[in-house]
Enzyme design. Sequence first.
Site, PDB file in Angstrom:
ATOM      1  N   HIS A 167      -5.515  23.594  15.549  1.00  0.00           N
ATOM      2  CA  HIS A 167      -5.166  22.441  14.711  1.00  0.00           C
ATOM      3  C   HIS A 167      -3.942  21.726  15.257  1.00  0.00           C
ATOM      4  O   HIS A 167      -3.953  20.507  15.470  1.00  0.00           O
ATOM      5  CB  HIS A 167      -4.907  22.910  13.278  1.00  0.00           C
ATOM      6  CG  HIS A 167      -4.464  21.831  12.346  1.00  0.00           C
ATOM      7  ND1 HIS A 167      -5.326  21.198  11.479  1.00  0.00           N
ATOM      8  CD2 HIS A 167      -3.249  21.253  12.148  1.00  0.00           C
ATOM      9  CE1 HIS A 167      -4.659  20.283  10.790  1.00  0.00           C
ATOM     10  NE2 HIS A 167      -3.385  20.298  11.181  1.00  0.00           N
ATOM     11  N   GLU A 168      -2.881  22.491  15.476  1.00  0.00           N
ATOM     12  CA  GLU A 168      -1.646  21.867  15.960  1.00  0.00           C
ATOM     13  C   GLU A 168      -1.819  21.288  17.358  1.00  0.00           C
ATOM     14  O   GLU A 168      -1.209  20.268  17.695  1.00  0.00           O
ATOM     15  CB  GLU A 168      -0.489  22.864  15.925  1.00  0.00           C
ATOM     16  CG  GLU A 168      -0.134  23.377  14.542  1.00  0.00           C
ATOM     17  CD  GLU A 168       0.105  22.275  13.526  1.00  0.00           C
ATOM     18  OE1 GLU A 168       0.499  21.167  13.924  1.00  0.00           O
ATOM     19  OE2 GLU A 168      -0.119  22.528  12.332  1.00  0.00           O
TER      20      GLU A 168
ATOM     21  N   HIS B 135      -3.182  14.260  20.314  1.00  0.00           N
ATOM     22  CA  HIS B 135      -3.060  12.918  19.744  1.00  0.00           C
ATOM     23  C   HIS B 135      -1.790  12.240  20.273  1.00  0.00           C
ATOM     24  O   HIS B 135      -1.763  11.027  20.506  1.00  0.00           O
ATOM     25  CB  HIS B 135      -3.031  13.028  18.221  1.00  0.00           C
ATOM     26  CG  HIS B 135      -3.350  11.764  17.497  1.00  0.00           C
ATOM     27  ND1 HIS B 135      -3.306  11.655  16.124  1.00  0.00           N
ATOM     28  CD2 HIS B 135      -3.714  10.526  17.929  1.00  0.00           C
ATOM     29  CE1 HIS B 135      -3.627  10.433  15.754  1.00  0.00           C
ATOM     30  NE2 HIS B 135      -3.874   9.724  16.835  1.00  0.00           N
TER      31      HIS B 135
ATOM     32  N   HIS C 155      -3.131  17.859  17.102  1.00  0.00           N
ATOM     33  CA  HIS C 155      -2.037  16.903  16.913  1.00  0.00           C
ATOM     34  C   HIS C 155      -1.338  16.623  18.245  1.00  0.00           C
ATOM     35  O   HIS C 155      -0.996  15.481  18.563  1.00  0.00           O
ATOM     36  CB  HIS C 155      -1.001  17.467  15.936  1.00  0.00           C
ATOM     37  CG  HIS C 155      -1.389  17.394  14.500  1.00  0.00           C
ATOM     38  ND1 HIS C 155      -1.819  16.239  13.889  1.00  0.00           N
ATOM     39  CD2 HIS C 155      -1.376  18.355  13.526  1.00  0.00           C
ATOM     40  CE1 HIS C 155      -2.058  16.484  12.611  1.00  0.00           C
ATOM     41  NE2 HIS C 155      -1.806  17.753  12.365  1.00  0.00           N
TER      42      HIS C 155
END
Length: 727
Positions: A515-516, A522, A519
Amino acid sequence: MPTYNVNKWAPAGAVALALLIGGCSKPAQDTSAEQKDNTATEQPAVVADANPFFQDWDTPFGAPPFELIKTEHFLPAFEKAIAMHKAQIDEIANADSNPTFENTIDQMELAGAELQRVSRVFFNLTSTESNKEMQELQRTISPMLTRHSNQIQMNEALFNRVDTVYKTREEANLNAEQVRLIERLYNGFIRSGANLDAKQRARLAEINERISTLTTEFSQNQLNDTREFTLVLEESDLDGLSQGQIDAAAAAANSRGLEGKYVITLQRSSVEPFLQFSERRDLREKAFKGWAMRGDNDNEFDNKAVISEIVNLRIERAQLLGYKHHSDYVLSNTMAKTPEAAMDLLLKVWEPAVEKANQERTWIKEVMAEEGVEHELEPWDWRFYAEKVRKAKFNLDQSEVTQYFELENMIKAQFYVAERLFGLTFEERKDIPVYNPVVRVWEVKDVTGNSVGLFFGDYYARDTKRTGAWMSSFRTQQKLAGDVKPLIINNMNLNKPADGQPTLMTYSDATTLFHEFGHALHGLLSNVTYPTLAGTSVPRDWVEFPAQLYEHFIAQPYILEKFARHYQTNEPMPAELLQRIKDASTFNQGFATIEFTASALVDMAYHKLTEQQDINVRAFEEEILNGYGKPKEIIMRHRSTHFGHIFAGGYHSAYYAYMWSEILDADGFDAFVEAGDIFDEATAKKLYDFIYSRGDTLDYLEAYTGFRGREPNTDALLRNRGLVSGD
């Protein structure tokens, strides 16, 4: 809990200027590791020329030279950087020229580089290397930054120039990114009080500064109260715990000078496994109540009065700006657009989640009856007996699963997926300065071998580090000031093992890691001109989409077979264990969905208030959740007094965003499933073109439909959580 990557012209003051991350994970972990202490016992006056923040950083990629940065450098650096930024803004605002995009907006984007530099280092360190001196500085610096932000946002001459550029944007031959930027900046000024009269602007400035002080106080109370609690165990108290959990508890005790003892802390990676596996119900109750009552112990770190004041100030600010309540103010600038849309989503999953949780409770009580248990099911029992149900119904033991999730292999897995999707490679660098010896750094390169930026990984818990998992940055991508490469960091709070031992993770930990890293990608893959629009600088209900979509890859059998290997034998996870994990994938999702949604509903309830009042926090939570029929055995994932997302960060009236983004990520990953290849080249290219590289340069629904080919629907979300009829 998260900090945030927000528009530097937003009214949030210190948070806005700190520009800290783009999101955080849903799970969170923690324990203890050795700290690198950069704090001087004395704080002598610092000669400006000796301050590393105003020197060239002769480091690879211009990374912060942490070995040169001392605590005493920060305050003079902030003071000088604020003065420099103010002079730059005054020059733009008071220019004699006719306002144009180039002489106004471009110059605003370039201004404040020095302030950005010191802010990013400082606020990353207050999250990871906090101590009394840093906390005192934060209490001083946060309101300073808010005052500075207020002065910019309420500078009439500056707004007049922005207003002129905004009104002439259609005939100015601007490109799409420039139009997007001027519209965002203009709306930011309006939302920050540019249209208010002098008296109203003065009051708004007071509110912003007070909120900044209070959110800092909340965050520090949360950290300090979490740190205050320790559950000290003897050898006889360890029944049910795995050897890995025992070793972590011993390490936590040793770090506190309690050799021969075992310590459970309130970091999630310590307390949650204890609640799952400890046979000692009396100790589970102590640990659970300590966890649930963080910030609510009527001590010097109590957050109840802080919450009441923050909520009331937000009500006043929203109404001063012409909104009905704070939720209207926040959501008018998101994908959801309205509180009604957000509430509709939350309630759409609440009823099936309650039904699912009731089924899970029945299974738990059956196990309790079989074991002859006579006591009632309480919140500190749920995780313990849920594990027994999981093992009985699915033959799945979490300690068995953990043996296949070793940190080093999972880091390789996240990198492998990025290589297959986007052609990225990761080369570990030992020559990049770091703020703690446990931090690792990789140079990221694209398919042509060109550098994309640096990726920092800080994976271990310590007492100086706040709980949770999050992404942040020391620098964001842009092209206006040259080819500026991003410096991105992921933080987790895993238990640090003894020297020479592997770092074993739960499946949930591995999902958080992915998940991180979603990010992080991104931020790393951002390909825009203007820093305000770069990377994760997007609304909460969009920023979680790229991260949550990336989570799906760790669940794919191909990735598990390749990287989920036994930490001792290096054998791949057996196919039958993979199948058992898949079969159990929706187990306890009623519990998990209620935990999350309860927190989101309370968040919305606080921020839909229209009248200021003395809020009794405990009674408020109880009234709201009893009204929705919450099962008594399940509490909020984040009780208000430690709900840093909404009272110390940027998810106020936006915690629903994780669920909103789950609609997008569940539906979006189906694009790869439908293509028949989780690394389908055409789908990956659209994912890069419309999502990961675009920052805030495109309307979010337009971006999603560009990637997916249609608008999203909720079918995949309900299916993945096992909340559809018959699951």
